[in-house]
Write an enzyme that holds these catalytic residues in place. Sequence first.
Site, PDB file in Angstrom:
ATOM      1  N   ASN A   1       0.827  -1.217   0.000  1.00 42.14           N
ATOM      2  CA  ASN A   1       0.000   0.000   0.000  1.00 42.14           C
ATOM      3  C   ASN A   1       0.859   1.265   0.000  1.00 42.14           C
ATOM      4  OD1 ASN A   1       0.802  -0.608   2.635  1.00 42.14           O
ATOM      5  ND2 ASN A   1      -1.049   0.219   3.574  1.00 42.14           N
TER       6      ASN A   1
ATOM      7  N   ASP B   1      -3.224  -5.480   2.146  1.00 43.61           N
ATOM      8  CA  ASP B   1      -3.111  -5.015   3.533  1.00 43.61           C
ATOM      9  C   ASP B   1      -3.311  -3.511   3.641  1.00 43.61           C
ATOM     10  OD1 ASP B   1      -2.724  -5.306   6.332  1.00 43.61           O
ATOM     11  OD2 ASP B   1      -0.806  -4.317   6.057  1.00 43.61           O
TER      12      ASP B   1
ATOM     13  N   ASP C   1       3.883  -5.131  11.985  1.00 43.31           N
ATOM     14  CA  ASP C   1       2.983  -4.200  11.297  1.00 43.31           C
ATOM     15  C   ASP C   1       3.535  -2.775  11.458  1.00 43.31           C
ATOM     16  OD1 ASP C   1       0.943  -3.225   9.776  1.00 43.31           O
ATOM     17  OD2 ASP C   1      -0.658  -3.630  11.223  1.00 43.31           O
TER      18      ASP C   1
HETATM   19 ZN   LIG Z   1      -3.309  -4.732   8.078  1.00 41.51          ZN
END
Ligand SMILES: [Zn+2]
Length: 454
Positions: A119, A177, A331
């Site tokens: 992303n 994601d 993350d």
């Molecule tokens: Zn995520």
Amino acid sequence: MTTSTTNSKSGLQQHGTRDAGFSGGQTLLIKNGHVVDPQNNIDEQFDVLVEDGVIAKVAKKISDKAQKIIDAKGLVVTPGLIDMQVHLREPGREDKETIETGSKAALAGGITSVVAMPNVTPVADNQTVIEFIVKRAKELNLVNVYPTGSITKGEKGETLSEINELKRSGAVAITDDGVDVQDEGLLKRAMEYAKTCDMLVMSHCETEDLTEGGVMHEGWVSTQLGLPGISALTEDMAVYKNILLAEETGARLHLLHNSTAGAMRAIREAKKRGSKNITAEVCVQHFALTDEECLGYNTNAKMYPPLRSGDHVVAVIKAIKDGVIDAFTTDHAPHIEPDKIKPFQDAASGFVGLETSFAVMNTYLVKPGHVSFAGALEKMTWGPARILRVNRGHLSVGAPADIAIFDTKKEWVVDEKKFFSKGKNSPFIGKTLTGKAVSTIVGGVLKYHQGEML
Ligand SMILES: [Zn+2]
């Protein structure tokens, strides 16, 4: 010309010019460390010899000559960590992070390989973006960067990306994601397509119809703060959906950042049924912290999935103990300050984790005795390597010499001013953690040592 220097304070002896690097027969010897290599079942004092960028020997008292010697007495030597879920933000949002700053943050955390989420801007849904990331990481030559491509064009959830093209360009997986693919028919087709080209699908599990503008975990704390909550069901249902579709299609599915008791149950059941194509990770924050971190409208604790209530954290730890979870990740999601210094509802979700993940694992999982050090380390080394099918995360002879050296007893207070990452937000700021990377070696080259990039 050859130089010989010894820095006794750092325990680092150097023979030969640093600039020459370790290509062409260069050798490095790590002495007196306690080697923990879960894949090879090693958990004792050994020396490690590196030649030409690969592991040459792991044995007691190696006496071979080496150009560089690191004395790791009192320290723990492990395979370099692998983080399967990292947002490097480049291309497009270099104000938040770059491949360079993100890679340096990884090195400072003992991480030698990262999987970059797609992303970015533009979204990594085509060959050009994937090839840019691969090329930039190669130029920088800091850590191994494995790019992913998006499942759908622009992560819009409407049209599938050319999965074969993404794979040929170097993507190790596909994922949307940041968001989830809401259309089940499309997700099923994506899995069928991924299966035909043997591509890993990584799912961010979120049922948007149920999120309903929530900004934190729905429970006592959200009520207390008067903030709209995100029900655990949002994740539970998406996890079930993804598992059922993977079982139906046979695609390899990796479930990203699982955080709820329901998700743990779904994964546990799938594995019990023998669904070998399904793997799952937990981000370290989700076994370490609860939603109470949000008290005081602390935007450092705002993320997706949100920090959950204590009962979910207990279920997550139980699942880890029972061997249900395959990997731990961060993350890592850097933001610029103005996006975090906002009212809680408007602030960006996410925080930086690369420089703290090892310490968080050690402090919240190993120290209280939930799992052994080797057991937890496996989830950050061989566990992810196996899912990604890369020959890393272990110290077998002949394997790429990606190595981390940790002081597992070192206590330190997290200070965002010391982060190499451009992101300065973390719910761990001000907390005392135990365990810190001392040295990080990638491909046989010492890249980070005692707080400094080399
Ligand atoms: Zn995520």
